[in-house]
Write a protein that holds these residues in place. Structure first.
Motif, PDB file in Angstrom:
ATOM      1  N   GLY A 294       0.788  -1.232   0.000  1.00 13.93           N
ATOM      2  CA  GLY A 294       0.000   0.000   0.000  1.00 13.93           C
ATOM      3  C   GLY A 294       0.813   1.271   0.000  1.00 13.93           C
ATOM      4  O   GLY A 294       0.252   2.353  -0.234  1.00 13.93           O
TER       5      GLY A 294
ATOM      6  N   LEU B 239      -1.532   3.585  -5.612  1.00 15.07           N
ATOM      7  CA  LEU B 239      -2.155   2.284  -5.411  1.00 15.07           C
ATOM      8  C   LEU B 239      -3.237   2.440  -4.344  1.00 15.07           C
ATOM      9  O   LEU B 239      -2.942   2.600  -3.153  1.00 15.07           O
ATOM     10  CB  LEU B 239      -1.101   1.256  -4.989  1.00 15.07           C
ATOM     11  N   GLY B 240      -4.511   2.429  -4.760  1.00 16.31           N
ATOM     12  CA  GLY B 240      -5.617   2.664  -3.845  1.00 16.31           C
ATOM     13  C   GLY B 240      -6.030   1.422  -3.084  1.00 16.31           C
ATOM     14  O   GLY B 240      -5.543   0.311  -3.348  1.00 16.31           O
ATOM     15  N   PRO B 241      -6.963   1.585  -2.133  1.00 17.03           N
ATOM     16  CA  PRO B 241      -7.397   0.462  -1.292  1.00 17.03           C
ATOM     17  C   PRO B 241      -7.979  -0.705  -2.082  1.00 17.03           C
ATOM     18  O   PRO B 241      -7.747  -1.870  -1.741  1.00 17.03           O
ATOM     19  CB  PRO B 241      -8.458   1.099  -0.383  1.00 17.03           C
TER      20      PRO B 241
ATOM     21  N   THR C  56      -7.291  -1.610  -5.221  1.00 14.91           N
ATOM     22  CA  THR C  56      -6.191  -2.326  -5.894  1.00 14.91           C
ATOM     23  C   THR C  56      -5.386  -3.119  -4.885  1.00 14.91           C
ATOM     24  O   THR C  56      -4.979  -4.263  -5.150  1.00 14.91           O
ATOM     25  CB  THR C  56      -5.283  -1.328  -6.633  1.00 14.91           C
ATOM     26  N   GLU C  57      -5.165  -2.531  -3.723  1.00 12.49           N
ATOM     27  CA  GLU C  57      -4.416  -3.239  -2.669  1.00 12.49           C
ATOM     28  C   GLU C  57      -5.142  -4.520  -2.266  1.00 12.49           C
ATOM     29  O   GLU C  57      -4.517  -5.573  -2.073  1.00 12.49           O
ATOM     30  CB  GLU C  57      -4.237  -2.326  -1.461  1.00 12.49           C
ATOM     31  N   GLU C  58      -6.464  -4.463  -2.146  1.00 12.41           N
ATOM     32  CA  GLU C  58      -7.233  -5.646  -1.776  1.00 12.41           C
ATOM     33  C   GLU C  58      -7.155  -6.713  -2.862  1.00 12.41           C
ATOM     34  O   GLU C  58      -7.003  -7.912  -2.573  1.00 12.41           O
ATOM     35  CB  GLU C  58      -8.685  -5.255  -1.514  1.00 12.41           C
TER      36      GLU C  58
ATOM     37  N   ARG D 284      -3.851  -8.329  -2.645  1.00 16.41           N
ATOM     38  CA  ARG D 284      -3.783  -9.226  -1.484  1.00 16.41           C
ATOM     39  C   ARG D 284      -4.417 -10.573  -1.821  1.00 16.41           C
ATOM     40  O   ARG D 284      -3.898 -11.635  -1.445  1.00 16.41           O
ATOM     41  CB  ARG D 284      -4.492  -8.585  -0.288  1.00 16.41           C
TER      42      ARG D 284
ATOM     43  N   ARG E  11       1.479  -9.021  -0.925  1.00 20.14           N
ATOM     44  CA  ARG E  11       1.309  -8.205   0.278  1.00 20.14           C
ATOM     45  C   ARG E  11       2.422  -7.190   0.481  1.00 20.14           C
ATOM     46  O   ARG E  11       2.235  -6.197   1.171  1.00 20.14           O
ATOM     47  CB  ARG E  11       1.205  -9.108   1.510  1.00 20.14           C
TER      48      ARG E  11
END
Length: 359
Positions: free
Chosen positions: A185, A190-192, A194-196, A199, A204
């Motif tokens: 993150g 890189l927004g939430p 995209t991060e999810e 993951r 990670r």
């Protein structure tokens, strides 16, 4: 002896908890207290939060009512744009004095990139970072976190990794080892969501993103997947860009209670125009185009603009144009939540030649 083998030396300077720090600097009562800067309307959001407030879960862009629920002892002060602008101006004066003025990129009032490649060959990157931090502390009475690296990306991530009042140096050749263990993150852009998704793909850390199969990233995210991987690998050649001239100047107001009264709107319109005209004159600019923005409850947003035959900074001329745009908006009796006024087509006025008697 300072190192001279840096291909580029980029500093990222971020003033710590800027908005609340300005208030705490100027008012001893506010120091060491959970503090937020926000308006007083029912729709107010947090503009800035002190570190004491952040420990309770208060953060920027959070609805004020939610911040007060999380931190019942929160002290709230209204924004003071003049003080923030003055502090930022003084910090930028330090940048110009200690670095090369043409290679300073202001990102916001509290954040900037500096390319000090030439200067660092004489003083050394770490020494420049320390000088800037010391000058900000001594002259402006604020603290700053500074990251120093070979790219803007790395400098920003480095500075953010040790806040507040940090100084982090990423030496050439250590980019991958520095970025690798960090959570994915931290990669800018890189927004939430995209991060999810990453993951769920088993990614990670930044290192895992750097080593991930490029084709699978392209399938999942398109061309942005390759871009994110390049950033994760520390491959960022974006230059530090000098200050850009303003493209627009605007002001807006969110009403505490939605309004339908045209006269009330026009009174607010005149106040907003006055604010815009003052900023135009303060920056020695004139504008050709005037536009208004309306947010209508339950109907989204609309805007209209009016272009004038010649640029101006006259409040009455701007108001007449803004009023014309407002009357062309055709929003009937729909409740208005927000009203904004802006100007574009900015330029510096041409000097007027004054003829003498003999000419």
């Amino acid at each position: 002896m300072p190192r001279t083998d840096w291909p580029r030396t980029i500093l990222h300077v971020d003033l710590d908890a800027f908005y609340t720090s300005v208030h705490q600097r100027d008012d001893t009562f506010l120091r060491n207290r959970p503090l937020a800067v926000a308006g007083r309307s029912k729709r107010a959001v947090v503009m800035g939060a002190s570190y004491e407030a952040r420990s309770h879960g208060v953060h920027s862009a959070q609805p004020l009512h939610e911040a007060l629920e999380r931190c019942p002892g929160l002290t709230v002060v209204p924004p003071d744009p003049a003080r923030y602008k003055d502090a930022s101006r003084r910090v930028h004066a330090i940048f110009r004095r200690l670095t090369t003025a043409e290679l300073i990129e202001g990102v916001a009032l509290d954040e900037a990139y500096l390319d000090v490649t030439v200067r660092s060959r004489h003083a050394g990157p770490e020494e420049i970072g320390r000088r800037i931090k010391f000058a900000i502390q001594e002259e402006v009475k604020l603290t700053a976190s500074v990251g120093v690296a070979t790219s803007k990306l790395l400098a920003k991530v480095a500075g953010a990794s040790r806040k507040p009042d940090g100084l982090v140096i990423v030496q050439p050749g250590q980019e991958a080892s520095f970025l690798g263990p960090l959570p994915v993150g931290v990669v800018p852009g890189l927004g939430p969501k995209t991060e999810e998704r990453l993951r769920l793909m088993g990614v990670r850390t930044v290192g895992e993103l750097a080593d991930y199969d490029t084709q699978r990233l392209l399938q999942a995210f398109g061309s942005s997947g390759a871009m994110l991987q390049r950033l994760a690998q520390g491959r960022d050649r974006n230059p530090v860009r000098g200050a850009k001239p303003a493209q627009t100047i605007s002001a807006e107001r969110t009403f505490e209670d939605d309004i339908t009264d045209r006269e009330q709107l026009e009174v607010s319109l005149r106040e907003l125009v006055q604010s815009v005209a003052e900023r135009l004159r303060g920056d020695l600019l004139q504008a050709r185009t005037v536009y208004i923005k309306l947010k209508l409850t339950g109907y989204g947003q609309l805007s209209r603009q009016v272009s004038q035959t010649s640029p101006t900074d006259d409040p009455e001329s701007i108001f007449r144009a803004a009023l014309s745009a407002l009357r062309k908006s055709y929003f009937e009796d729909r409740p208005v939540r927000l009203l904004g006024v802006g100007v574009s087509g900015l330029k510096h006025p041409q000097p007027q030649l004054q003829l003498t008697l003999f000419e």
